[in-house]
Write an enzyme that holds these catalytic residues in place. Sequence first.
Site, PDB file in Angstrom:
ATOM      1  N   PRO A   2     -26.295   1.024  60.551  1.00  0.00           N
ATOM      2  CA  PRO A   2     -27.172   2.028  59.993  1.00  0.00           C
ATOM      3  C   PRO A   2     -28.482   1.473  59.522  1.00  0.00           C
ATOM      4  O   PRO A   2     -28.535   0.733  58.549  1.00  0.00           O
ATOM      5  CB  PRO A   2     -26.379   2.546  58.810  1.00  0.00           C
ATOM      6  CG  PRO A   2     -25.492   1.399  58.424  1.00  0.00           C
ATOM      7  CD  PRO A   2     -25.585   0.377  59.477  1.00  0.00           C
ATOM      8  N   GLU A   3     -29.539   1.855  60.172  1.00  0.00           N
ATOM      9  CA  GLU A   3     -30.867   1.645  59.630  1.00  0.00           C
ATOM     10  C   GLU A   3     -31.331   3.024  59.158  1.00  0.00           C
ATOM     11  O   GLU A   3     -30.535   3.969  59.153  1.00  0.00           O
ATOM     12  CB  GLU A   3     -31.784   1.017  60.683  1.00  0.00           C
ATOM     13  CG  GLU A   3     -31.201  -0.294  61.213  1.00  0.00           C
ATOM     14  CD  GLU A   3     -32.070  -1.005  62.235  1.00  0.00           C
ATOM     15  OE1 GLU A   3     -33.299  -0.917  62.137  1.00  0.00           O
ATOM     16  OE2 GLU A   3     -31.515  -1.651  63.137  1.00  0.00           O
TER      17      GLU A   3
END
Length: 271
Positions: A2-3
């Site tokens: 997850p960015e």
Amino acid sequence: MPELPEVEVTRLSFANRIAGARIEAVRLGKPLRWPLGVLPAALQGAVVQQVRRRGKYLLLDLDRGLLLIHLGMSGSLAYAGALPPPGPHDHFELATSRGLLRLHDPRRFGAVVWAASEADPVARKLLGHLGVEPLGDGFDPLAFWQALRARRSAIKQVLLAGDIVVGVGNIYASEALFAAGIQPTLSASSLSQARAERLHGAIRSVLARALEQGGSTLRDFSSAEGKTGHFQLEAMVYDRAGQPCRACGATIQTLRQGQRSTYFCPDCQTF
DNA sequence: AGGGTGACCTGTCGGC
DNA sequence: TGCCGACAGGTCACCC
């Protein structure tokens, strides 16, 4: 996984549905990161008012305090009226009046932390040093350049550090530097104002495009309603070592910076 | 304070 | 087939 785009896609996929839900039960699996105190029994009966995002953190505002959720490297949320029986990597679950919210995180670098407020020392420790939101009004080109001038590390690593601008992780750092034509190893302090402003625009456009595409699904990312992302299909450099540059045909190269892989085009990234 | 390194965990993949 | 090392979307505590 997850960015910023993946975290925001996750938020958008359940924020409206969970707003107003009352927490009826909490189920814990194996410990996650930062077991900062036990989740208070007060969580039980609390009402979720809204879901916000700060950097790569999801913030669930409750009528008593807030819950900070970080997805780490391998985390994802699922939110539905019913879910399959929990598996060995499902480490946190809220049963609410409007369904189940479950955190799946094989590597357990993720975190769930309760804080009385954002002013709470616990919250400040996690959020206090974060840089500006790249998609918000506070991300200013001139201020960005000035902040970079004070940093002698490689620009790629300064982006990842997240104390100037948040949300840019290993995929989107490589992608933004490609879009701006900047070598990842260049010292941040040596970017010209024009190049810094170009990078500023590249960060925004890459993140916004990834958001439109539902994020990147390299292995198993999916939103809280189970949708996978598609940005990885249009990545220019990330995970493309040895393949031809989509812009010029040169061979995409890889190198290690701070024990992370960086991808770049030697012909397109010359500044 | 900025900058570099190791640590945290589990799964997967490539090479021998 | 089995084993072993390298690597994977993040971030922090710890040194200098």
